[in-house]
Design a protein around this motif. Structure first.
Motif, PDB file in Angstrom:
ATOM      1  N   SER A 164      22.132  -7.230   4.552  1.00 15.87           N
ATOM      2  CA  SER A 164      22.439  -6.052   5.373  1.00 15.87           C
ATOM      3  C   SER A 164      22.748  -4.826   4.503  1.00 15.87           C
ATOM      4  CB  SER A 164      23.603  -6.349   6.312  1.00 15.87           C
ATOM      5  OG  SER A 164      24.659  -6.912   5.603  1.00 15.87           O
ATOM      6  N   PRO A 181      19.942 -13.704   6.110  1.00 17.00           N
ATOM      7  CA  PRO A 181      19.822 -12.465   6.882  1.00 17.00           C
ATOM      8  C   PRO A 181      18.509 -12.424   7.654  1.00 17.00           C
ATOM      9  CG  PRO A 181      19.374 -12.034   4.563  1.00 17.00           C
ATOM     10  CD  PRO A 181      19.709 -13.489   4.672  1.00 17.00           C
ATOM     11  N   GLU A 211      20.928  -8.868  11.287  1.00 18.15           N
ATOM     12  CA  GLU A 211      21.249  -7.795  10.339  1.00 18.15           C
ATOM     13  C   GLU A 211      20.416  -6.540  10.655  1.00 18.15           C
ATOM     14  OE1 GLU A 211      21.064 -11.011   9.506  1.00 18.15           O
ATOM     15  OE2 GLU A 211      23.205 -11.101   9.110  1.00 18.15           O
TER      16      GLU A 211
END
Lengths: 214, 275
Positions: free
Chosen positions: B129, B178, B182
């Motif tokens: 992120s 992720p 994200e």
């Protein structure tokens, strides 16, 4: 000082990132930290590889049970890293060949085994022992059958199929309503937990990330 | 007989699962597949994009979930190339860069798409992120070169694609973290970009929260989502071929659960009668 300096870095960085979120004109501050983070994250990969190497070399030196697998793991690590670094990963390279024809089928096979274990576990454990378990069981049936074409075929045999399409039950009711409500409750709970932990870290109350067992 | 069923060897279950996968793959049942609104929404959005638009496709998965997510990736990229839409790919997972390379090479050959002009693979970068957050300052900040170490300035497509603002749509093909989550939190919520996602069937329930809130414009959940997209694009891909097998396996598992419950209740009834 070994603890105070990392704590100060954490607090200053965290406060700046929070402030920048609300004051976009200071965005260049966050840009600097974001660049640093990416560099540090890159080093984390090296650290991970080093740790993997140490753990496996230790097992090989002790001739621990199954040490042959550790040898294969280290060989795989060096062969893939070496091929990738020196010959690239473009299509047609040895790295690409190993990735496509060895690594990918092996990974997919490992993941596919789940289907067998899920079937076996469901047979052994998925029983309607209580009203709650029965509700879970019925929902699982509806979703499992409803998410595949054969479910629609079976549903369409029913007299009320046209008035109440299976898609409405799955998409709108089960997934869109009950599932979403449950998932949001979990997400909100987790988010509040993350905020609370983050604040504790920023204020120096939570220090376990520094290591040292405190 | 009852005792035998109670202590059924799990290898019998494995055999049934194996056969229920192999037989429909060898002899397809031809079950009719209906498309669902979350998949139709992605299709319609891309269908209505003007030529020369750019979409960002993120390969956030590895080889273990290739079977579920590669068909979705190929269907979206095929649709994009057919509409003369440019594609920029990147990866939040280390193996994603290679997955992207293989998918793009295969589809690009079908459409005579040229690397650098019609599509670009930025590769993988660590950070999750935080990386997505930092890309707001421009792709070149974090990806000075593409996956093959070619400077972005040497790639004609990247001369007009500087950051998220130049992408009409962001699609995350995600197998976990992720991934879509994200992208939704950073790229959609903070930067307001239109987001679509394709995920494994296991993670789909979580993604419905983002779909319901409008943060995800559309969602392809599992192999079925990919099969629906293949149907909309009009291709007979691996997802559609796999749907018959998945149908039968689901049915077999449900039948096993019903059988185990019958055994359980009969056993309980017998036990109570004995008491």
């Amino acid at each position: 000082m070994r603890r105070e300096i990392p704590m100060a870095i954490t607090t200053i960085t965290g406060v700046i990132m929070i402030v920048v979120f609300f004051v976009p004109m200071w965005g260049h501050w966050s840009d600097i930290f974001l660049k640093w983070f990416t560099v540090i994250a890159g080093f984390a990969l090296v650290l991970g590889a080093g740790s993997l190497l140490l753990v496996n070399l230790n097992k090989i030196s002790r001739k621990a049970s199954g040490w042959g697998y550790n040898v294969i793991l280290i060989l795989g690590l060096f062969v893939m890293a070496g091929l990738g670094i020196f010959q690239g990963i473009k299509p047609g390279t040895p790295y690409d060949f190993i990735f496509r024809y060895i690594f990918t089928p092996l990974s997919a096979t490992m993941f596919s085994l789940l289907a067998f274990y899920i079937a076996s576990a469901a047979f052994r454990a998925f029983k309607a022992k209580s009203p709650e378990a029965a509700l879970l069981l019925i929902t699982a049936f509806v979703v499992m059958i409803g998410r595949v074409p054969i479910g629609e075929v079976m549903w369409n045999w029913l007299p009320w199929a046209k008035a109440l399409p299976l898609t409405t039950i799955i998409e709108d009711w089960v997934m869109g309503c009950f599932n979403t409500a449950g998932q949001r409750a979990i997400m909100l709970g987790a988010s509040i937990g993350i905020i609370s932990t983050s604040l504790k870290i920023l204020l120096g109350i939570e220090r376990s990330y520094l290591g040292g067992g405190e | 007989m009852f005792e035998k069923l109670q202590n059924l060897d799990r290898r019998w279950i494995f055999l049934f699962v194996l056969l229920s996968v192999i037989i429909p793959l060898l002899f397809p049942l031809g079950l009719k597949l209906h498309t669902s609104p979350p998949v139709e929404d992605i299709y319609n959005y891309i269908e209505n994009l003007p030529e020369e638009s750019v979409i960002l496709v993120s390969f956030d998965y590895g080889p273990s979930t290739e079977i579920e997510l590669n068909p979705a990736a190929k269907a979206v990229v095929r649709h994009a190339f057919r509409k003369k839409i440019k594609v920029v790919t990147m990866a939040l997972w280390p193996m994603g860069a290679q997955m992207s390379q293989n998918v793009m090479k295969e589809v690009a050959e079908e459409f005579d798409a040229e690397y650098g002009r019609d599509y670009v693979n930025l590769g993988y970068k660590a950070g999750g992120s935080v990386l997505l957050l930092s890309l707001k300052s421009g792709f070149a900040q974090q990806f000075p070169t593409d996956v093959n170490n070619v400077p972005l300035s040497d790639l004609p497509l990247m001369n007009k694609v500087k950051d998220y603002n130049n992408c009409a749509l962001v699609v995350s093909l995600s197998a976990g973290v992720p991934g879509i989550r994200e992208y939704v939190l950073i790229v959609n919520t903070q930067f307001g970009k239109t987001m679509a996602g394709a995920c494994t069937a296991v993670t789909a329930p979580e993604m419905y929260t983002f779909l319901n809130s409008g943060q995800l414009m559309g969602l392809m959940g599992g192999l079925k989502g990919a099969a629906e997209y293949e149907k909309l694009v009009g291709i007979e891909g691996n997802a559609r071929k796999g749907m018959d097998a998945q149908s039968v396996v689901h049915l077999v598992i449900v039948l096993f659960i019903i059988l185990s419950n019958i055994i359980y209740f009969v056993g309980e009834y017998r036990r109570k009668r004995m008491e």
